[in-house]
Scaffold this active site. Structure first.
Site, PDB file in Angstrom:
ATOM      1  N   ILE A 158       0.832  -1.206   0.000  1.00  0.00           N
ATOM      2  CA  ILE A 158       0.000   0.000   0.000  1.00  0.00           C
ATOM      3  C   ILE A 158       0.873   1.265   0.000  1.00  0.00           C
ATOM      4  O   ILE A 158       0.603   2.226  -0.725  1.00  0.00           O
ATOM      5  CB  ILE A 158      -0.940  -0.014   1.230  1.00  0.00           C
ATOM      6  N   SER A 188      -7.069   0.076   9.864  1.00  0.00           N
ATOM      7  CA  SER A 188      -7.461  -1.186   9.228  1.00  0.00           C
ATOM      8  C   SER A 188      -8.937  -1.431   9.530  1.00  0.00           C
ATOM      9  O   SER A 188      -9.462  -0.950  10.546  1.00  0.00           O
ATOM     10  CB  SER A 188      -6.631  -2.336   9.814  1.00  0.00           C
ATOM     11  N   TYR A 212      -3.090  -6.173  17.533  1.00  0.00           N
ATOM     12  CA  TYR A 212      -3.128  -5.417  16.268  1.00  0.00           C
ATOM     13  C   TYR A 212      -4.464  -4.695  16.126  1.00  0.00           C
ATOM     14  O   TYR A 212      -4.510  -3.508  15.783  1.00  0.00           O
ATOM     15  CB  TYR A 212      -2.895  -6.381  15.099  1.00  0.00           C
ATOM     16  N   LYS A 269      -4.984  -0.590  15.858  1.00  0.00           N
ATOM     17  CA  LYS A 269      -5.628   0.053  14.706  1.00  0.00           C
ATOM     18  C   LYS A 269      -6.876   0.840  15.144  1.00  0.00           C
ATOM     19  O   LYS A 269      -7.222   1.850  14.533  1.00  0.00           O
ATOM     20  CB  LYS A 269      -5.971  -0.998  13.641  1.00  0.00           C
ATOM     21  N   THR A 326      -1.559  -7.718  -0.672  1.00  0.00           N
ATOM     22  CA  THR A 326      -0.134  -7.439  -0.446  1.00  0.00           C
ATOM     23  C   THR A 326       0.450  -8.639   0.316  1.00  0.00           C
ATOM     24  O   THR A 326      -0.293  -9.525   0.762  1.00  0.00           O
ATOM     25  CB  THR A 326       0.068  -6.179   0.426  1.00  0.00           C
TER      26      THR A 326
HETATM   27  P1  NAP Z   1       3.350  -4.860   2.952  1.00  0.00           P
HETATM   28  O1  NAP Z   1       2.971  -5.078   1.548  1.00  0.00           O
HETATM   29  O2  NAP Z   1       3.908  -5.991   3.740  1.00  0.00           O
HETATM   30  O3  NAP Z   1       4.384  -3.631   3.013  1.00  0.00           O
HETATM   31  C1  NAP Z   1       4.853  -3.170   4.223  1.00  0.00           C
HETATM   32  C2  NAP Z   1       5.867  -2.068   3.973  1.00  0.00           C
HETATM   33  O4  NAP Z   1       6.231  -1.483   5.217  1.00  0.00           O
HETATM   34  C3  NAP Z   1       7.132  -2.553   3.349  1.00  0.00           C
HETATM   35  O5  NAP Z   1       7.649  -1.532   2.524  1.00  0.00           O
HETATM   36  C4  NAP Z   1       8.065  -2.806   4.534  1.00  0.00           C
HETATM   37  O6  NAP Z   1       9.403  -2.721   4.075  1.00  0.00           O
HETATM   38  C5  NAP Z   1       7.640  -1.643   5.445  1.00  0.00           C
HETATM   39  N1  NAP Z   1       7.794  -1.833   6.889  1.00  0.00           N
HETATM   40  C6  NAP Z   1       7.430  -2.884   7.642  1.00  0.00           C
HETATM   41  N2  NAP Z   1       7.710  -2.663   8.924  1.00  0.00           N
HETATM   42  C7  NAP Z   1       8.269  -1.425   9.000  1.00  0.00           C
HETATM   43  C8  NAP Z   1       8.779  -0.628  10.054  1.00  0.00           C
HETATM   44  N3  NAP Z   1       8.791  -1.051  11.323  1.00  0.00           N
HETATM   45  N4  NAP Z   1       9.268   0.592   9.750  1.00  0.00           N
HETATM   46  C9  NAP Z   1       9.278   1.040   8.477  1.00  0.00           C
HETATM   47  N5  NAP Z   1       8.811   0.330   7.440  1.00  0.00           N
HETATM   48  C10 NAP Z   1       8.319  -0.896   7.702  1.00  0.00           C
HETATM   49  O7  NAP Z   1       2.116  -4.318   3.827  1.00  0.00           O
HETATM   50  P2  NAP Z   1       0.790  -3.540   3.403  1.00  0.00           P
HETATM   51  O8  NAP Z   1      -0.282  -4.510   3.204  1.00  0.00           O
HETATM   52  O9  NAP Z   1       1.092  -2.573   2.349  1.00  0.00           O
HETATM   53  O10 NAP Z   1       0.452  -2.810   4.788  1.00  0.00           O
HETATM   54  C11 NAP Z   1       0.773  -1.490   5.016  1.00  0.00           C
HETATM   55  C12 NAP Z   1      -0.143  -0.919   6.098  1.00  0.00           C
HETATM   56  O11 NAP Z   1      -1.494  -1.125   5.739  1.00  0.00           O
HETATM   57  C13 NAP Z   1       0.041  -1.518   7.501  1.00  0.00           C
HETATM   58  O12 NAP Z   1      -0.017  -0.471   8.446  1.00  0.00           O
HETATM   59  C14 NAP Z   1      -1.172  -2.407   7.662  1.00  0.00           C
HETATM   60  O13 NAP Z   1      -1.570  -2.519   9.007  1.00  0.00           O
HETATM   61  C15 NAP Z   1      -2.197  -1.668   6.840  1.00  0.00           C
HETATM   62  N6  NAP Z   1      -3.287  -2.532   6.352  1.00  0.00           N
HETATM   63  C16 NAP Z   1      -3.065  -3.486   5.402  1.00  0.00           C
HETATM   64  C17 NAP Z   1      -4.118  -4.261   4.970  1.00  0.00           C
HETATM   65  C18 NAP Z   1      -3.965  -5.309   3.904  1.00  0.00           C
HETATM   66  O14 NAP Z   1      -4.920  -6.076   3.667  1.00  0.00           O
HETATM   67  N7  NAP Z   1      -2.840  -5.388   3.218  1.00  0.00           N
HETATM   68  C19 NAP Z   1      -5.382  -4.092   5.522  1.00  0.00           C
HETATM   69  C20 NAP Z   1      -5.551  -3.138   6.497  1.00  0.00           C
HETATM   70  C21 NAP Z   1      -4.508  -2.349   6.910  1.00  0.00           C
HETATM   71  P3  NAP Z   1      10.661  -3.306   4.935  1.00  0.00           P
HETATM   72  O15 NAP Z   1      10.435  -4.774   5.082  1.00  0.00           O
HETATM   73  O16 NAP Z   1      11.864  -2.956   4.121  1.00  0.00           O
HETATM   74  O17 NAP Z   1      10.636  -2.576   6.235  1.00  0.00           O
END
Ligand code: NAP
Length: 361
Positions: free
Chosen positions: A128, A253, A266, A270, A301
């Site tokens: 995201i 979330s 978690y 959120k 993702t």
């Molecule tokens: P993702 O595809 O796993 O990407 C996560 C990104 O954050 C990566 O660039 C990772 O890179 C970085 N990251 C992880 N931990 C970090 C930290 N402590 N400090 C800085 N960077 C960090 O995840 P995503 O699905 O895009 O999720 C992003 C956000 O959306 C999260 O806050 C999650 O709670 C929220 N969200 C996601 C979903 C979903 O369905 N995907 C739904 C609701 C909410 P590195 O590994 O290099 O750090």
């Protein structure tokens, strides 16, 4: 060179633009930038054009003003601007007042609703956050991407620069004070200011029951998901205030509204972000900084793999989601760009669900 043409030092021409100054003081700005200088080139946009027409009009209107004097004024104006452009090129001047000079990655002029604005996006090398960084840059912003791992930062920056977007990146684990400090310093040093902060980074260890979660895991989840946006913002705030208007986007979330039992703490972190959005929006409204919250549902993702790759779980989700498909990172990105844009300047304290269906009234 004919006597009617002004003499511009060749070294400046090589590093900037092609100039032709004619007897009538008309300046033509071309974009003959050598390929070798495209990696971090500073393009002079049309509004860079100095007020030559103005000088020309004055020449025609006021006969006593000799052609020589007009030429002298034109040369002076151009020399001043070229000097400023050269400073920018050397990184000594980041926001030249009265000049439309943009630092870009690939030699493509940045336009769009967020042009000349600077966005810091955490957790933006994948998923995201990456889609948000790309969209903000496509809409004209200069974007600072970051995450924990250097190779991810390098890959993301290279991919976005390849698309001609204006980005730079640095390592920043949002839970580490020294990393946050470096991110702020880097953004200020290279961009001269900050307009938008988008806090995407989040952790989601599958911890199960809230009561059974260790203090260490509680701390880790709250540090990264809840505290880090506040701590980062407190460092950026004085710089955002200087820009006149700013926007902060937190990322919650759907689990905030519909907690899943296996996600434990978690869910709590959120839900707390919804409250944080409200509180910060009140505190920052007098400073003309809007604080809003993106609330994604299941977005395809790496983070959500465990959910959408499990057929039984996915089937259950589909009972709630009325748009019968999984969300894509890009589904979240346009909203964030809108919330940063001037069109959203009267929207603050809102949490907006992007989930194919909202469980809220
Ligand atoms: P993702 O595809 O796993 O990407 C996560 C990104 O954050 C990566 O660039 C990772 O890179 C970085 N990251 C992880 N931990 C970090 C930290 N402590 N400090 C800085 N960077 C960090 O995840 P995503 O699905 O895009 O999720 C992003 C956000 O959306 C999260 O806050 C999650 O709670 C929220 N969200 C996601 C979903 C979903 O369905 N995907 C739904 C609701 C909410 P590195 O590994 O290099 O750090």
């Amino acid at each position: 060179m004919p006597a009617s043409e002004a003499c511009i030092p060749a070294s400046l021409l090589a590093s900037c633009v092609t100039l032709v100054v004619t007897r009538r003081a008309y300046v033509q700005i071309g974009s003959a930038v050598p390929e070798s200088s495209l990696l971090s080139v500073h393009i002079l946009t049309p509004s860079f054009r100095p007020p030559m027409e103005e000088l020309l009009t004055r020449t025609q209107e006021r006969e006593e003003h000799s052609q020589g004097q007009v030429q002298q004024e034109a040369d002076q104006a151009m020399a001043t601007r070229l000097q400023a452009a050269a400073w920018v090129q050397r990184g000594q001047l980041h926001h030249p007042a009265g000049l439309s000079v943009q630092k870009i990655s690939r030699g493509i002029d940045q336009k769009g609703i967020l042009a000349n604005r600077v966005a810091v996006v955490t957790g933006s090398t994948n998923g995201i956050g990456f889609a948000i960084a790309r969209r903000l840059a496509q809409d004209g912003a200069h974007v600072v991407v970051s995450s924990r791992k250097q190779q991810n930062v390098d890959r993301a920056v290279a991919a976005l620069q390849e698309e001609g977007l204006s980005v730079m990146g640095t390592v920043c684990h949002v839970g580490k004070a020294e990393d946050r400090k470096r991110l702020v310093a880097m953004a200020l040093q290279h961009c001269g200011g900050i307009d938008f902060l988008v806090c995407v980074a989040g952790v989601n260890p599958l911890v199960g029951s809230t009561l059974g979660t260790s203090e260490q895991v509680w701390d880790k989840i709250l540090d990264v998901n809840l505290k880090s946006p506040v701590l980062l913002l407190s460092q950026l705030l004085p710089h955002m205030e200087k820009r006149g208007r700013g926007a902060v986007i937190l990322v919650s979330s759907l689990a905030a509204y519909m907690p899943r039992v296996e996600l434990g703490v978690y869910n709590v972190s959120k839900t707390a972000l919804l409250g944080l959005t409200k509180t910060l929006s009140l505190e920052l409204a007098p400073k003309n900084i809007q604080v809003n919250c993106l609330v994604p549902g299941i977005i395809k993702t790496d983070f959500s793999k465990l959910l959408y790759e499990n057929e039984a779980v996915w089937k259950k989700f589909m009972e709630y989601y009325w748009v019968k498909r999984i969300g894509q990172p890009e589904d979240c990105a346009g909203l964030v760009s809108f919330l940063c844009s001037p069109d959203a300047s009267y929207i603050t304290g809102e949490s907006i669900v992007v989930a194919g269906f909202s469980p809220r009234l």
